[in-house]
Design an enzyme around this catalytic site. Structure first.
Site, PDB file in Angstrom:
ATOM      1  N   THR A 272       1.111  -1.259  -0.063  1.00 55.94           N
ATOM      2  CA  THR A 272       0.090  -0.050   0.009  1.00 55.94           C
ATOM      3  C   THR A 272       1.000   1.255  -0.134  1.00 55.94           C
ATOM      4  O   THR A 272       1.905   1.304   0.777  1.00 55.94           O
ATOM      5  CB  THR A 272      -0.878   0.116   1.232  1.00 55.94           C
TER       6      THR A 272
ATOM      7  N   SER B  91      -1.423   3.759  10.489  1.00 62.53           N
ATOM      8  CA  SER B  91      -2.134   2.830  11.357  1.00 62.53           C
ATOM      9  C   SER B  91      -1.606   1.441  11.505  1.00 62.53           C
ATOM     10  O   SER B  91      -0.418   1.201  11.096  1.00 62.53           O
ATOM     11  CB  SER B  91      -3.735   2.569  10.408  1.00 62.53           C
TER      12      SER B  91
ATOM     13  N   TYR C 258      -2.647  -1.651  10.584  1.00 64.21           N
ATOM     14  CA  TYR C 258      -2.660  -2.077   9.190  1.00 64.21           C
ATOM     15  C   TYR C 258      -1.465  -1.542   8.360  1.00 64.21           C
ATOM     16  O   TYR C 258      -0.886  -2.475   7.884  1.00 64.21           O
ATOM     17  CB  TYR C 258      -3.867  -1.900   8.536  1.00 64.21           C
ATOM     18  N   HIS C 259      -1.325  -0.438   8.148  1.00 66.09           N
ATOM     19  CA  HIS C 259      -0.222   0.159   7.295  1.00 66.09           C
ATOM     20  C   HIS C 259       1.380  -0.353   8.065  1.00 66.09           C
ATOM     21  O   HIS C 259       2.126  -0.413   7.290  1.00 66.09           O
ATOM     22  CB  HIS C 259      -0.359   1.727   7.399  1.00 66.09           C
TER      23      HIS C 259
ATOM     24  N   LYS D 254       2.378  -3.810   6.799  1.00 69.31           N
ATOM     25  CA  LYS D 254       2.787  -3.680   5.527  1.00 69.31           C
ATOM     26  C   LYS D 254       4.159  -3.004   5.220  1.00 69.31           C
ATOM     27  O   LYS D 254       5.098  -3.556   4.565  1.00 69.31           O
ATOM     28  CB  LYS D 254       1.902  -2.773   4.622  1.00 69.31           C
TER      29      LYS D 254
END
Length: 405
Positions: A145, A186, A188-189, A192
């Site tokens: 992302t 976040s 989530y990030h 990644k």
């Protein structure tokens, strides 16, 4: 090629599996169907009605004569089964979508944070370790992302993965390239960002051939393949945790809901149409790195827009009202975003950009399935901190009874 699509039941995974099968590849989907269980947890459903993955694969075979094979497998918890599957099937390429993909979901509670890190990081590392152990020379494509970089303004284009720097040493200046610094916004990030380090290690230590696709926000509904039969339709998320911003605006407009812009709407985001997303994966598959090469990183996006500009565009198109609400995220009110995507353009990508016809297509899909929308699930209410949670707006339509005395 024999291609394993990990997470092939998901929003990008399913149209990718169809696209690659349509090109004549032997496609295997490995998925634990966790995204469907999350729908159950959240009490929400895809705007578009989704059949079981087995039924979807059956319809694809009925319509095309081509088979997509499905295997129920959890990458994060079933390492030995994953390793055994790889050893038995020996794919030429592995496309890794099998991660919890929503930033708001990853920030809902401490439990959601722990789940996201455990699921995403273990899935990635289990895959890398299994590829090394089985000795398979498969090209690994990972869907990352653009959000790993955060959204602060640096005043210069974000390069494709690597940054040229100069370091002062006792013997004089030394030029180097490093991974472009991450600044995840976040949990989530953050996962990644951790993936990037894992990829860097396994590429340099074990010679794995890895391509990391830093993707922008995906919008749109159909690809060429999903149009072929109503039961091949892709999932379409509209809720505050999983719905992407432009798709959410278009759905809100279709049902007469205010277009919810959080904060000033000055956040600039990178976007890509779902058809371009699957096309980029096809192009990246054709351009695999050699063993011993560093991780190849592409910025998988086609354009950038401010959130408030998108809201105004949709409002002009549909007559919808724009509502500015407190921002549940911890981020800058305004930012610039300049992104380089030269590699995909050089490989022949002809980008699909925001066009009124495509926007109208999404609105028409939303209207067709409007009876499936639970308006209570539309607001984005997952807050990044406890303090921010105190000012999140749960009732953008103003329909809740209010005390007046």
């Amino acid at each position: 090629m024999r291609i394993a699509v990990l997470g092939g039941d998901g929003f990008v995974g399913w149209p990718t599996a169809l696209h690659l099968s349509d090109l004549g590849h032997e496609v295997h989907i490995l998925d634990n169907l966790s995204r469907r269980w999350i729908d159950t947890e959240l009490g929400v459903q895809s705007l578009t009605p989704m059949d079981s993955i087995q039924e979807r694969c059956r319809i694809w075979h009925q319509e095309t004569g081509k088979r997509i094979h499905f295997h129920l497998l959890n990458l994060a918890t079933e390492y030995e089964r994953l390793k055994g599957w790889l050893a038995d099937h020996r794919p030429d390429a592995v496309i890794h979508f099998a991660e919890q993909r929503a930033a708001p979901y990853s920030m809902k509670t401490d439990r959601h944070k722990v789940y996201t890190v455990t699921n995403n990081t273990n899935a990635t590392h289990n895959l890398l370790a299994a590829l090394v152990e089985t000795g398979i020379d498969a090209h690994l494509l990972h869907l990352g992302t653009m959000g790993v970089y955060g959204y602060s303004s640096v005043g210069a284009p974000i390069p494709e993965g690597y940054l040229d720097i100069r370091i002062d040493t006792p013997s004089g200046p030394c030029d180097q390239q490093i991974l472009y610094p991450t600044r995840p916004g976040s949990v989530y990030h953050m996962t990644k960002s951790l993936d990037q380090i894992l990829f860097q290690f396994y590429a340099q230590n074990d010679g794995l051939r890895i391509t990391d696709l830093h993707q922008g926000i995906v919008w749109g509904t159909h690809t060429e393949q999903t149009r072929r039969h109503e039961q091949l339709v892709n999932r379409f998320d509209y809720d505050g945790d999983y719905g992407t911003v432009l798709n959410r605006f278009l759905i809100q407009a279709a049902i007469g809901y205010p277009l919810t812009v959080h904060g000033t709407g000055g956040q600039t985001r990178a976007f890509i149409h779902i058809q371009d997303s699957v096309r980029c994966i096809e192009l990246a598959l054709r351009d695999a790195p050699a063993p011993g090469d560093r991780v190849r990183i592409f910025n998988q996006m086609t354009e950038t827009h401010r959130v408030r500009d998108l809201a105004e565009l949709v409002a002009r198109l549909t007559g919808a009202r724009v509502a500015y609400l407190p921002n549940p995220r911890k981020e800058a009110d305004e930012n610039e975003l300049i992104v380089m995507n030269d590699q995909f353009l050089a490989l022949g990508l002809q980008p699909i950009t925001l066009a009124e016809g495509l926007l109208t297509e999404v609105v028409e899909v939303a209207r067709k399935y409007a009876h499936r929308i639970d308006r209570a699930r539309v607001p984005a209410v997952s807050a990044w901190t406890r303090d921010i949670a105190q000012r999140v707006e749960h009732d953008p339509e103003g329909k809740r009874l209010r005390q007046v005395s």
